[in-house]
Enzyme design. Structure first.
Site, mmCIF file in Angstrom:
data_model
loop_
_atom_site.group_PDB
_atom_site.id
_atom_site.type_symbol
_atom_site.label_atom_id
_atom_site.label_comp_id
_atom_site.label_asym_id
_atom_site.label_seq_id
_atom_site.Cartn_x
_atom_site.Cartn_y
_atom_site.Cartn_z
ATOM 1 N N GLU A 64 0.845 -1.203 0.000
ATOM 2 C CA GLU A 64 0.000 0.000 0.000
ATOM 3 C C GLU A 64 0.877 1.249 0.000
ATOM 4 O O GLU A 64 1.673 1.455 0.907
ATOM 5 C CB GLU A 64 -0.927 -0.039 1.226
ATOM 6 N N ASP A 91 5.541 1.649 -2.916
ATOM 7 C CA ASP A 91 5.018 1.420 -4.266
ATOM 8 C C ASP A 91 5.146 -0.065 -4.617
ATOM 9 O O ASP A 91 6.253 -0.615 -4.610
ATOM 10 C CB ASP A 91 5.831 2.284 -5.246
ATOM 11 N N ASP A 114 -6.787 2.114 -8.576
ATOM 12 C CA ASP A 114 -7.191 3.466 -8.995
ATOM 13 C C ASP A 114 -7.346 3.487 -10.517
ATOM 14 O O ASP A 114 -6.426 3.095 -11.236
ATOM 15 C CB ASP A 114 -6.129 4.482 -8.558
ATOM 16 N N LYS A 118 -8.688 9.753 -16.842
ATOM 17 C CA LYS A 118 -8.338 10.441 -18.087
ATOM 18 C C LYS A 118 -7.373 9.597 -18.906
ATOM 19 O O LYS A 118 -6.421 9.031 -18.349
ATOM 20 C CB LYS A 118 -7.673 11.790 -17.766
ATOM 21 N N ASP A 150 -14.748 -2.127 -10.933
ATOM 22 C CA ASP A 150 -16.080 -1.709 -11.385
ATOM 23 C C ASP A 150 -15.970 -0.925 -12.698
ATOM 24 O O ASP A 150 -16.985 -0.520 -13.250
ATOM 25 C CB ASP A 150 -16.759 -0.831 -10.320
ATOM 26 N N THR A 187 -13.542 -6.656 -0.235
ATOM 27 C CA THR A 187 -12.768 -5.460 0.120
ATOM 28 C C THR A 187 -13.743 -4.320 0.443
ATOM 29 O O THR A 187 -14.936 -4.401 0.123
ATOM 30 C CB THR A 187 -11.855 -4.983 -1.044
ATOM 31 N N PHE A 189 -13.807 -1.482 -1.048
ATOM 32 C CA PHE A 189 -14.309 -0.918 -2.301
ATOM 33 C C PHE A 189 -15.392 -1.790 -2.917
ATOM 34 O O PHE A 189 -16.313 -1.275 -3.533
ATOM 35 C CB PHE A 189 -13.164 -0.661 -3.288
ATOM 36 N N GLU A 190 -15.290 -3.097 -2.751
ATOM 37 C CA GLU A 190 -16.378 -3.946 -3.250
ATOM 38 C C GLU A 190 -17.668 -3.568 -2.530
ATOM 39 O O GLU A 190 -18.724 -3.416 -3.156
ATOM 40 C CB GLU A 190 -16.103 -5.439 -3.051
HETATM 41 C C1 LIG Z 1 -9.306 2.400 -4.951
HETATM 42 S S1 LIG Z 1 -8.303 1.849 -3.660
HETATM 43 C C2 LIG Z 1 -8.787 0.137 -3.421
HETATM 44 C C3 LIG Z 1 -8.358 -0.386 -2.084
HETATM 45 C C4 LIG Z 1 -8.695 -1.863 -1.822
HETATM 46 N N1 LIG Z 1 -8.011 -2.744 -2.742
HETATM 47 C C5 LIG Z 1 -10.172 -2.097 -1.892
HETATM 48 O O1 LIG Z 1 -10.633 -2.779 -2.834
HETATM 49 O O2 LIG Z 1 -10.880 -1.626 -0.990
HETATM 50 C C6 LIG Z 1 -6.717 1.657 -4.486
HETATM 51 C C7 LIG Z 1 -5.577 1.561 -3.498
HETATM 52 O O3 LIG Z 1 -4.368 1.292 -4.207
HETATM 53 C C8 LIG Z 1 -3.325 2.049 -3.602
HETATM 54 N N2 LIG Z 1 -2.252 2.192 -4.613
HETATM 55 C C9 LIG Z 1 -2.286 2.930 -5.741
HETATM 56 N N3 LIG Z 1 -1.137 2.806 -6.435
HETATM 57 C C10 LIG Z 1 -0.350 1.955 -5.722
HETATM 58 C C11 LIG Z 1 0.971 1.445 -5.904
HETATM 59 N N4 LIG Z 1 1.713 1.780 -6.982
HETATM 60 N N5 LIG Z 1 1.460 0.608 -4.956
HETATM 61 C C12 LIG Z 1 0.733 0.280 -3.866
HETATM 62 N N6 LIG Z 1 -0.523 0.742 -3.638
HETATM 63 C C13 LIG Z 1 -1.060 1.562 -4.558
HETATM 64 C C14 LIG Z 1 -4.008 3.346 -3.214
HETATM 65 O O4 LIG Z 1 -3.284 4.081 -2.250
HETATM 66 C C15 LIG Z 1 -5.358 2.827 -2.693
HETATM 67 O O5 LIG Z 1 -5.303 2.521 -1.324
#
Ligand SMILES: C[S@@+](CC[C@H](N)C(=O)[O-])C[C@H]1O[C@@H](n2cnc3c(N)ncnc32)[C@H](O)[C@@H]1O
Length: 208
Positions: A64, A91, A114, A118, A150, A187, A189-190
């Site tokens: 994360e 990362d 994410d 765009k 989604d 999760t 988000f689900e």
């Molecule tokens: C939309 S959230 C979804 C979180 C979780 N997987 C869920 O389904 O509830 C996307 C997550 O990915 C993390 N994230 C984005 N880019 C990342 C990267 N390069 N490495 C690790 N985490 C990342 C974001 O900080 C965020 O917490």
């Protein structure tokens, strides 16, 4: 996004890539040789929390980039005393490159990454051809890659990338069920997206 320093009292549940040296030795990291499961972009850690409780014979590592989210997930694991789950702040792409040994992972889960809506930002998406190569290197033979979103257009793009990854076979994703309890979604988000009425696209591939 918060990149402030972690509170050390969450160790070993939350550590950052800066705190550690790679490549990992999983036996040293988790204290056993059980299969290792990665959750890429673990967010608040509901998947880590539920799955580590249901499968004590597997090790779970959430990757994360947002330390605040990662600490939140780790706090949940600490309170529940889950020795088989950890969160790594940083990362995921760097983790795959420098920390995760080749052919050492049983499952990679990517839930609701994410979308970077765009078109000119699509290159910032986590799931790219480079990511497919990283996952191919990290997984053991027979290892699984799970991807849910989604965003239909993102799903089609991922399907296309995976269709061209000849080392993988497409498998049927598990049947969709609505959990009875709000904490039993895969999760956070689900839960959010299904409560808002969005269709969830789910993919599962196996490394041959
Ligand atoms: C939309 S959230 C979804 C979180 C979780 N997987 C869920 O389904 O509830 C996307 C997550 O990915 C993390 N994230 C984005 N880019 C990342 C990267 N390069 N490495 C690790 N985490 C990342 C974001 O900080 C965020 O917490």
């Amino acid at each position: 996004m918060s990149r402030s320093k972690p509170t050390t009292d969450l160790k070993p549940y939350f550590q950052t890539l800066e705190d550690l040296e790679g490549p990992f030795n999983w036996n040293n990291f988790f204290g056993n040789d059980n299969p290792v499961v990665l959750d890429v972009g673990a967010g608040r850690g509901l998947f880590l929390f539920n799955s580590s409780g249901a499968n004590p014979d597997k090790n779970y590592l959430g990757l994360e980039i947002d330390y605040r989210e990662g600490r939140r997930a780790a706090t949940r694991l600490l309170k529940a005393d889950r020795p088989n789950a950890r969160v790594l702040g940083g990362d995921a792409r760097i983790a795959f490159d420098k920390f995760i040994p080749e052919s050492s992972i049983s499952e990679v889960h990517v839930y609701f990454p994410d979308p970077w809506w765009k078109k000119r930002h699509h290159k910032r998406r986590i799931f790219t051809d480079v990511f497919v190569r990283q996952v191919t290197t990290a997984l053991k033979q027979g290892g699984e890659l799970h991807f849910w979103t989604d965003v239909e257009e993102y799903f089609e793009r991922v399907k296309n990338l995976m269709d061209h990854a000849s080392q993988f076979a497409h498998r049927d994703a598990p049947e969709e069920k609505r959990p009875e309890h709000e904490m039993d979604f895969q999760t956070s988000f689900e839960r959010k997206k299904r409560n808002e009425g969005w269709k969830i696209h789910r993919g599962l591939w196996e490394l041959l």
